[in-house]
Design a protein around this motif. Structure first.
Motif, PDB file in Angstrom:
ATOM      1  N   GLY A  26       2.628   7.545 -12.592  1.00 54.11           N
ATOM      2  CA  GLY A  26       2.176   7.802 -11.234  1.00 54.11           C
ATOM      3  C   GLY A  26       1.752   6.496 -10.590  1.00 54.11           C
ATOM      4  O   GLY A  26       1.321   5.572 -11.283  1.00 54.11           O
ATOM      5  N   TRP A  27       1.874   6.409  -9.269  1.00 55.56           N
ATOM      6  CA  TRP A  27       1.446   5.226  -8.533  1.00 55.56           C
ATOM      7  C   TRP A  27       1.099   5.646  -7.115  1.00 55.56           C
ATOM      8  O   TRP A  27       1.403   6.750  -6.683  1.00 55.56           O
ATOM      9  CB  TRP A  27       2.523   4.137  -8.549  1.00 55.56           C
ATOM     10  N   ALA A  28       0.433   4.756  -6.402  1.00 56.21           N
ATOM     11  CA  ALA A  28       0.066   5.014  -5.008  1.00 56.21           C
ATOM     12  C   ALA A  28       0.964   4.185  -4.098  1.00 56.21           C
ATOM     13  O   ALA A  28       1.386   3.082  -4.460  1.00 56.21           O
ATOM     14  CB  ALA A  28      -1.392   4.670  -4.762  1.00 56.21           C
ATOM     15  N   GLN A  29       1.227   4.736  -2.924  1.00 52.88           N
ATOM     16  CA  GLN A  29       2.056   4.052  -1.933  1.00 52.88           C
ATOM     17  C   GLN A  29       1.405   4.177  -0.567  1.00 52.88           C
ATOM     18  O   GLN A  29       0.911   5.246  -0.199  1.00 52.88           O
ATOM     19  CB  GLN A  29       3.445   4.676  -1.896  1.00 52.88           C
ATOM     20  N   LEU A  30       1.407   3.088   0.176  1.00 46.94           N
ATOM     21  CA  LEU A  30       0.920   3.047   1.551  1.00 46.94           C
ATOM     22  C   LEU A  30       2.102   2.766   2.449  1.00 46.94           C
ATOM     23  O   LEU A  30       2.840   1.803   2.232  1.00 46.94           O
ATOM     24  CB  LEU A  30      -0.130   1.940   1.693  1.00 46.94           C
ATOM     25  N   SER A  31       2.316   3.609   3.447  1.00 50.75           N
ATOM     26  CA  SER A  31       3.394   3.372   4.419  1.00 50.75           C
ATOM     27  C   SER A  31       2.824   3.521   5.820  1.00 50.75           C
ATOM     28  O   SER A  31       1.740   4.059   6.011  1.00 50.75           O
ATOM     29  CB  SER A  31       4.564   4.332   4.186  1.00 50.75           C
ATOM     30  N   GLY A  32       3.557   3.024   6.792  1.00 45.46           N
ATOM     31  CA  GLY A  32       3.078   3.047   8.165  1.00 45.46           C
ATOM     32  C   GLY A  32       1.890   2.126   8.365  1.00 45.46           C
ATOM     33  O   GLY A  32       1.069   2.334   9.257  1.00 45.46           O
ATOM     34  N   LYS A  34      -0.522  -1.200   9.058  1.00 43.58           N
ATOM     35  CA  LYS A  34      -0.737  -2.373   9.896  1.00 43.58           C
ATOM     36  C   LYS A  34      -1.283  -3.464   8.982  1.00 43.58           C
ATOM     37  O   LYS A  34      -1.881  -3.178   7.939  1.00 43.58           O
ATOM     38  CB  LYS A  34      -1.755  -2.095  11.007  1.00 43.58           C
ATOM     39  N   LYS A  35      -1.112  -4.710   9.346  1.00 44.82           N
ATOM     40  CA  LYS A  35      -1.602  -5.822   8.527  1.00 44.82           C
ATOM     41  C   LYS A  35      -3.087  -5.605   8.210  1.00 44.82           C
ATOM     42  O   LYS A  35      -3.887  -5.313   9.102  1.00 44.82           O
ATOM     43  CB  LYS A  35      -1.413  -7.141   9.260  1.00 44.82           C
ATOM     44  N   GLY A  36      -3.425  -5.699   6.923  1.00 38.86           N
ATOM     45  CA  GLY A  36      -4.814  -5.555   6.489  1.00 38.86           C
ATOM     46  C   GLY A  36      -5.177  -4.164   6.009  1.00 38.86           C
ATOM     47  O   GLY A  36      -6.220  -3.989   5.374  1.00 38.86           O
ATOM     48  N   ASP A  37      -4.362  -3.143   6.314  1.00 36.31           N
ATOM     49  CA  ASP A  37      -4.614  -1.811   5.743  1.00 36.31           C
ATOM     50  C   ASP A  37      -4.468  -1.926   4.227  1.00 36.31           C
ATOM     51  O   ASP A  37      -3.724  -2.778   3.729  1.00 36.31           O
ATOM     52  CB  ASP A  37      -3.612  -0.787   6.267  1.00 36.31           C
ATOM     53  N   TRP A  38      -5.138  -1.075   3.484  1.00 35.35           N
ATOM     54  CA  TRP A  38      -5.114  -1.217   2.028  1.00 35.35           C
ATOM     55  C   TRP A  38      -5.056   0.128   1.324  1.00 35.35           C
ATOM     56  O   TRP A  38      -5.355   1.161   1.910  1.00 35.35           O
ATOM     57  CB  TRP A  38      -6.314  -2.025   1.542  1.00 35.35           C
ATOM     58  N   VAL A  39      -4.649   0.086   0.030  1.00 36.91           N
ATOM     59  CA  VAL A  39      -4.513   1.278  -0.798  1.00 36.91           C
ATOM     60  C   VAL A  39      -4.931   0.938  -2.229  1.00 36.91           C
ATOM     61  O   VAL A  39      -4.781  -0.200  -2.666  1.00 36.91           O
ATOM     62  CB  VAL A  39      -3.063   1.821  -0.762  1.00 36.91           C
ATOM     63  N   GLU A  58      -3.302  -4.837  -0.270  1.00 32.91           N
ATOM     64  CA  GLU A  58      -3.377  -4.931   1.181  1.00 32.91           C
ATOM     65  C   GLU A  58      -2.006  -5.217   1.791  1.00 32.91           C
ATOM     66  O   GLU A  58      -1.227  -6.000   1.247  1.00 32.91           O
ATOM     67  CB  GLU A  58      -4.335  -6.079   1.510  1.00 32.91           C
ATOM     68  N   ALA A  59      -1.749  -4.591   2.945  1.00 33.73           N
ATOM     69  CA  ALA A  59      -0.515  -4.871   3.698  1.00 33.73           C
ATOM     70  C   ALA A  59      -0.602  -6.277   4.274  1.00 33.73           C
ATOM     71  O   ALA A  59      -1.590  -6.634   4.913  1.00 33.73           O
ATOM     72  CB  ALA A  59      -0.321  -3.848   4.807  1.00 33.73           C
ATOM     73  N   ARG A  60       0.449  -7.061   4.040  1.00 38.06           N
ATOM     74  CA  ARG A  60       0.469  -8.443   4.533  1.00 38.06           C
ATOM     75  C   ARG A  60       1.061  -8.552   5.932  1.00 38.06           C
ATOM     76  O   ARG A  60       0.906  -9.570   6.593  1.00 38.06           O
ATOM     77  CB  ARG A  60       1.245  -9.318   3.558  1.00 38.06           C
ATOM     78  N   TRP A  61       1.767  -7.522   6.385  1.00 35.74           N
ATOM     79  CA  TRP A  61       2.326  -7.503   7.726  1.00 35.74           C
ATOM     80  C   TRP A  61       2.466  -6.056   8.177  1.00 35.74           C
ATOM     81  O   TRP A  61       2.475  -5.139   7.372  1.00 35.74           O
ATOM     82  CB  TRP A  61       3.677  -8.225   7.776  1.00 35.74           C
ATOM     83  N   ASP A  62       2.571  -5.857   9.484  1.00 41.94           N
ATOM     84  CA  ASP A  62       2.766  -4.524  10.045  1.00 41.94           C
ATOM     85  C   ASP A  62       4.068  -3.939   9.514  1.00 41.94           C
ATOM     86  O   ASP A  62       5.093  -4.623   9.466  1.00 41.94           O
ATOM     87  CB  ASP A  62       2.840  -4.576  11.573  1.00 41.94           C
ATOM     88  N   GLY A  85      -7.390   4.787   0.476  1.00 40.66           N
ATOM     89  CA  GLY A  85      -7.140   3.636   1.325  1.00 40.66           C
ATOM     90  C   GLY A  85      -7.815   3.773   2.660  1.00 40.66           C
ATOM     91  O   GLY A  85      -8.473   4.774   2.951  1.00 40.66           O
ATOM     92  N   ALA A  86      -7.639   2.730   3.453  1.00 42.01           N
ATOM     93  CA  ALA A  86      -8.274   2.696   4.769  1.00 42.01           C
ATOM     94  C   ALA A  86      -7.615   1.623   5.618  1.00 42.01           C
ATOM     95  O   ALA A  86      -6.947   0.720   5.094  1.00 42.01           O
ATOM     96  CB  ALA A  86      -9.763   2.421   4.624  1.00 42.01           C
ATOM     97  N   PRO A  87      -7.844   1.686   6.913  1.00 42.66           N
ATOM     98  CA  PRO A  87      -7.367   0.628   7.800  1.00 42.66           C
ATOM     99  C   PRO A  87      -8.102  -0.683   7.535  1.00 42.66           C
ATOM    100  O   PRO A  87      -9.170  -0.698   6.921  1.00 42.66           O
ATOM    101  CB  PRO A  87      -7.688   1.158   9.197  1.00 42.66           C
ATOM    102  N   ALA A  88      -7.526  -1.753   8.003  1.00 45.00           N
ATOM    103  CA  ALA A  88      -8.119  -3.086   7.852  1.00 45.00           C
ATOM    104  C   ALA A  88      -9.575  -3.076   8.296  1.00 45.00           C
ATOM    105  O   ALA A  88      -9.931  -2.440   9.288  1.00 45.00           O
ATOM    106  CB  ALA A  88      -7.338  -4.096   8.684  1.00 45.00           C
ATOM    107  N   GLY A  89     -10.417  -3.766   7.527  1.00 46.74           N
ATOM    108  CA  GLY A  89     -11.817  -3.932   7.886  1.00 46.74           C
ATOM    109  C   GLY A  89     -12.725  -2.804   7.462  1.00 46.74           C
ATOM    110  O   GLY A  89     -13.940  -2.897   7.607  1.00 46.74           O
ATOM    111  N   VAL A  90     -12.184  -1.715   6.940  1.00 48.65           N
ATOM    112  CA  VAL A  90     -13.012  -0.590   6.503  1.00 48.65           C
ATOM    113  C   VAL A  90     -13.316  -0.777   5.017  1.00 48.65           C
ATOM    114  O   VAL A  90     -12.402  -0.933   4.210  1.00 48.65           O
ATOM    115  CB  VAL A  90     -12.302   0.757   6.754  1.00 48.65           C
ATOM    116  N   PRO A  91     -14.597  -0.804   4.625  1.00 47.27           N
ATOM    117  CA  PRO A  91     -14.946  -1.037   3.214  1.00 47.27           C
ATOM    118  C   PRO A  91     -14.542   0.133   2.317  1.00 47.27           C
ATOM    119  O   PRO A  91     -14.337   1.254   2.786  1.00 47.27           O
ATOM    120  CB  PRO A  91     -16.460  -1.200   3.252  1.00 47.27           C
ATOM    121  N   GLY A  92     -14.447  -0.150   1.012  1.00 50.39           N
ATOM    122  CA  GLY A  92     -14.048   0.859   0.037  1.00 50.39           C
ATOM    123  C   GLY A  92     -14.903   2.096   0.053  1.00 50.39           C
ATOM    124  O   GLY A  92     -14.435   3.198  -0.229  1.00 50.39           O
ATOM    125  N   SER A  93     -16.176   1.947   0.386  1.00 47.19           N
ATOM    126  CA  SER A  93     -17.070   3.106   0.419  1.00 47.19           C
ATOM    127  C   SER A  93     -16.704   4.085   1.525  1.00 47.19           C
ATOM    128  O   SER A  93     -17.164   5.211   1.531  1.00 47.19           O
ATOM    129  CB  SER A  93     -18.518   2.644   0.585  1.00 47.19           C
TER     130      SER A  93
END
Length: 101
Positions: A26-32, A34-39, A58-62, A85-93
């Protein structure tokens, strides 16, 4: 596949599964993204009481599709995965997670 998000331009987090050299993983995938979003790929071996995680990645580009390393699955019902995951700038908590798989 278990997913979260994806509507209204939000990133989508998925827990994916498949076979690598004949062994299910199993693995995680982030799609859609923006730069800085993370999973992360979160893993529990005690049915969800505690979670460890692999990441964040972290996504390196949009538009980049971000995929975490894969972990072996098991028939043990206490072993579960989720994608967080979360958008860029949102902490793990403040992350949002999929339903455990």
């Amino acid at each position: 596949m278990v997913r979260w998000g994806g509507a209204n331009g939000r990133p989508q987090f998925n827990v994916m599964s498949g076979y690598i050299q004949g062994i299910q993983h199993g693995w995680a995938q982030l799609s859609g993204a923006k730069k800085g979003d993370w999973v992360t790929l979160d893993v529990t071996t005690d049915g969800g009481r505690t979670w460890g995680y692999c990441g964040p990645f972290e996504a390196r580009w949009d538009g980049e599709i971000v995929i975490t390393p894969a972990a072996r699955t098991s028939s043990d019902p206490n072993l579960k995965f989720r994608a967080c995951g979360a958008p860029a700038g949102v902490p793990g908590s403040r992350a949002v997670c999929t339903t455990p798989w």
